[in-house]
Design an enzyme around this catalytic site. Sequence first.
Site, PDB file in Angstrom:
ATOM      1  N   GLY A  50      26.932  58.558 -21.050  1.00  0.00           N
ATOM      2  CA  GLY A  50      27.134  58.999 -22.670  1.00  0.00           C
ATOM      3  C   GLY A  50      26.266  58.433 -23.461  1.00  0.00           C
ATOM      4  CD  GLU A  94      24.519  48.385 -19.379  1.00  0.00           C
ATOM      5  OE1 GLU A  94      24.615  49.159 -20.494  1.00  0.00           O
ATOM      6  OE2 GLU A  94      25.555  47.732 -19.045  1.00  0.00           O
ATOM      7  CG  MET A 152      21.651  52.078 -23.378  1.00  0.00           C
ATOM      8  SD  MET A 152      23.027  50.804 -22.228  1.00  0.00           S
ATOM      9  CE  MET A 152      22.411  49.288 -22.676  1.00  0.00           C
ATOM     10  CD  GLU A 153      25.559  48.512 -24.254  1.00  0.00           C
ATOM     11  OE1 GLU A 153      25.680  49.783 -24.215  1.00  0.00           O
ATOM     12  OE2 GLU A 153      25.917  47.712 -23.508  1.00  0.00           O
ATOM     13  CG  ASN A 154      19.229  50.696 -25.475  1.00  0.00           C
ATOM     14  OD1 ASN A 154      19.234  50.219 -24.680  1.00  0.00           O
ATOM     15  ND2 ASN A 154      19.039  52.090 -25.818  1.00  0.00           N
ATOM     16  CG  HIS A 183      31.648  52.365 -26.394  1.00  0.00           C
ATOM     17  ND1 HIS A 183      32.827  52.008 -25.634  1.00  0.00           N
ATOM     18  CD2 HIS A 183      30.594  52.091 -25.484  1.00  0.00           C
ATOM     19  CE1 HIS A 183      32.413  51.250 -24.648  1.00  0.00           C
ATOM     20  NE2 HIS A 183      31.014  51.386 -24.677  1.00  0.00           N
ATOM     21  CD  GLU A 184      27.338  53.421 -26.445  1.00  0.00           C
ATOM     22  OE1 GLU A 184      27.014  52.019 -26.130  1.00  0.00           O
ATOM     23  OE2 GLU A 184      28.053  54.157 -25.448  1.00  0.00           O
ATOM     24  CG  HIS A 224      28.455  47.994 -26.483  1.00  0.00           C
ATOM     25  ND1 HIS A 224      29.185  47.153 -25.494  1.00  0.00           N
ATOM     26  CD2 HIS A 224      28.561  49.209 -25.628  1.00  0.00           C
ATOM     27  CE1 HIS A 224      29.588  47.791 -24.616  1.00  0.00           C
ATOM     28  NE2 HIS A 224      29.246  49.028 -24.430  1.00  0.00           N
TER      29      HIS A 224
HETATM   30  N1  TRP Z   1      26.461  50.418 -21.571  1.00  0.00           N
HETATM   31  C1  TRP Z   1      26.543  51.788 -21.470  1.00  0.00           C
HETATM   32  C2  TRP Z   1      27.936  51.923 -22.268  1.00  0.00           C
HETATM   33  O1  TRP Z   1      28.780  51.963 -21.735  1.00  0.00           O
HETATM   34  C3  TRP Z   1      26.539  52.480 -20.352  1.00  0.00           C
HETATM   35  C4  TRP Z   1      25.456  53.061 -19.763  1.00  0.00           C
HETATM   36  C5  TRP Z   1      24.802  54.169 -20.507  1.00  0.00           C
HETATM   37  C6  TRP Z   1      24.745  53.156 -18.660  1.00  0.00           C
HETATM   38  N2  TRP Z   1      23.599  54.548 -19.812  1.00  0.00           N
HETATM   39  C7  TRP Z   1      23.484  53.836 -18.640  1.00  0.00           C
HETATM   40  C8  TRP Z   1      25.249  52.309 -17.407  1.00  0.00           C
HETATM   41  C9  TRP Z   1      23.087  54.029 -17.244  1.00  0.00           C
HETATM   42  C10 TRP Z   1      24.441  52.514 -16.220  1.00  0.00           C
HETATM   43  C11 TRP Z   1      23.348  53.397 -16.299  1.00  0.00           C
HETATM   44  O2  TRP Z   1      28.066  52.234 -23.540  1.00  0.00           O
HETATM   45 ZN    ZN Z   2      29.839  50.437 -23.378  1.00  0.00          ZN
END
Ligand code: TRP
Ligand code: ZN
Length: 884
Positions: free
Chosen positions: A268, A128, A270-272, A304-305, A308
């Site tokens: 912080g 992302e 990432m919600e993969n 939060h993740e 998502h």
């Molecule tokens: N989607 C992630 C969140 O809010 C945000 C995020 C994580 C992100 N890593 C990133 C956005 C790198 C841009 C680039 O939980």
């Molecule tokens: Zn988020």
Amino acid sequence: MANDAAPQVIRREDYRPPAFLIEQVELGFVLEPSATRVTSRLHLRRNPEAGTPDAPLVLDGQALTLDGIALDGREIAADAYAVDDESLTVAAMPDTGVLEVRTTIDPKANTALEGLYLSNGVFCTQCEAEGFRRITYFPDRPDVMTRYTVRIEADKAACPVMLSNGNPIDRGELGGGRHFAVWQDPHPKPCYLFALVAGDLGVVRDGFTTRSGRKVDLRIYTEHDKVDQCDHAMVSLKKSMKWDEDVFGLEYDLDIFMIVAVSDFNMGAMENKGLNIFNTKYILAKPETATDADYQGIERVVAHEYFHNWTGDRVTCRDWFQLTLKEGLTVFRDQQFSGDMNDAAVQRITDVRRLRSAQFPEDAGPLAHPIRPDSYIEINNFYTTTVYEKGAEVIRMIHTLIGPKNFRRGMDLYFERFDNQAVTCEDFVKAMEDASGRDLGQFRRWYAQAGTPRIEARGRHDETGRRYTLTLRQTCPPTPGQPEKEPFHLPVALGLLDPAGQPVPLRLEGENTEGATSRVLDLTELEQTFVFENVPSAPVPSLLRGFSAPAILDAGYRDAELRHLLAHDTDPFARWEAGQTLALHVMLALIADAQAGRPLALSPGVIEAFGEVLDDQAVAPAFKAQMLALPAQSYLGEQMAVIDPDAVLAVHRFVRKALADALRPHFRTLYDAMTGEARAFSVDADAIGRRSLALTALGYLSAGGNEDGMVLVLDLLAKRATMTEVIAALAILSETERPERTEAFEAFHAKWRHDALVTDKWFGLQAMAQVSDSVERTEALLRHPDYVATNPNRVRSVLGAFAAGNPTGFHREDGKGYALVGREIRELDGMNPQVAARMTQSFGRWRRYDAGRQERMQAELRAILAKPGLSRDVREIAQKSLEG
Ligand code: TRP
Ligand code: ZN
């Protein structure tokens, strides 16, 4: 990324559906640090809805070496396709076909931490928003959703663990010390949710049974020596899974859920799908090393993740302009969760503080944008506090306007309509509207208009008619590109307190409902008058209860009215707010005195009001700590016509010391009560609240270097205190000239230098210390052998902490603070544009300072823009900062 030509502006109105869809994709990775080979097989089908029957196939791709292309099993000739820095075009693409693309990438050279990179020898990805195009050629846009099968091949010794999204379906040995694993994700997803991890990692395992009986295998992976620090994250994960079932009826949808914690991460977490990747900062904790804030941060970000999975993954964004669709909603969900897990009032106060200290300034500056922007140059620059935190406030207002039951119905309808689709903010609002029957037409302006609205409230009491008339007016200042604003739909929650402090039953003229003592008014016009009947004596209005709208309230309160609210308001947020507003009045007046060279003095009335809060036995410790905290320096500065960081600091220090001198025995009693009995270490809300209150009291007791207070501070450092207490004690010491300061920091470093997250704290405390030579000290930190410019956490702990957390240092009159940050940004830009762009935001507020500072901040922005090969990320921020 590096591109000196005029950068391309992407516009929301230019959205077009994709020309091709992908039915499924097979990815193959042969992992090598400097030359990873990627094979992608795209099962393509022309999109009938795009209306572009002859369009070529255009795939995004950056920093890729193309090794070959085949269509339906046959290599295609070099003249049948075209490649440039950003794309691969196949002109004569049939309506269906399997395109195989072979590329080579260099994870080891990837310091931008986008795409596939190495963190401490671990292969990991961050896709992302647009990182997938650095892995292979692909339609890198969230509305192209497909099913992934991923085969990973790697060296067995270097990468015993190989992970991707979904379920493991195969693994086996290969010759030459290599092995492979195959993962398959049954859920269609956009490529920004793709993830791959491979390395030598340890794991902590647990399980969760969903309410319909699915047994989910839970795993947290991290470096081997840190597996003992994953318990809190695991507990937080299980709480999140349970909460989402209980509150939203949302269950997890795979048999395995994995989290990987890595040391080098731009954000912080990432919600993969099924494979969240986290910054170690939001996973690792043990009692000796983590502060209470760390524990709470982990609980919040894990939630939060996880949340998502539904708001983001199952239903995703059609395009990146819709980012708040998933982020605003998911922040709202994590805030509600944290409120349920901890003290709801304290949670709300914390969230509003964050909004005011970061989002309000953004909304009032050159980078202001609506939660759903109309254009961008670099999407990474739009992961902002506006899209996230103001976006959450917008969702909260819908929740307030339609009520929790309708909100839940709206969520159910949203998932019923849009599961497995990529949709827009409009789709969400429409679902809420349809489920509640409420017209949200005007409300939609919150998505389109930037700027923080201001609400002016004036009341009049009519003794003979026993009526109270409240007039509300709204305005919103111009923001870049939006000189005029249409009125917002603002939910204004309020109550009235009678002279004895009792709540007044609310009866609006023309309504025959009676009784409630709190209600929500709809402010939709520029000016509206509300008449309350049967109000025998002049009440004090308690307005914007719970902070029901992200606005600035001007209620014209006299100090006596604020003291009345402070003493009697039943809404905890409004009560806290009354105290803050009172403190603000007092401190702004003192700032004016300081600037005029008048002597500073605190009135007995203020001391008395503060003393009452201090001695109030009826409130919980965590809430009392919030009540006793002074408005932040940044928040005070924001209220001034021209921000004067030195006067703000001087007054902040003066008030703390004056209150301490006047009320010392009360603070001491409180401190002793909160630290008295020995308790086993715990991070439950009660224990955290007691520590928070104790350390607030200690801040006052040690104000101005008071000797008795310093004895307590040194005492904390000498005994086996918690990390929360040690950090608070070091923060106090860091702004003194005592010899113990050097000793304490050296001892701390010697003890913790092998722990990166604790070392970050050590750097951060020093960078934030507001002392006269803080610029020189920060320079020295940047030359420290443990400073690592490629590690975002370390950069944030020095540069970010200095620029955002040391106002008198960063804004030092001679401009040396600006010069330091500007130089580092230019350096960092070549390595990590995303992080460099974040740091550049510190210069955005130059208009709020005096002429000399303005000149020096602008000069620094110009020097940044003059750097050859400057990234699009930093260029956009610097340019808009100068223009806006
Ligand atoms: N989607 C992630 C969140 O809010 C945000 C995020 C994580 C992100 N890593 C990133 C956005 C790198 C841009 C680039 O939980
Ligand atoms: Zn988020």
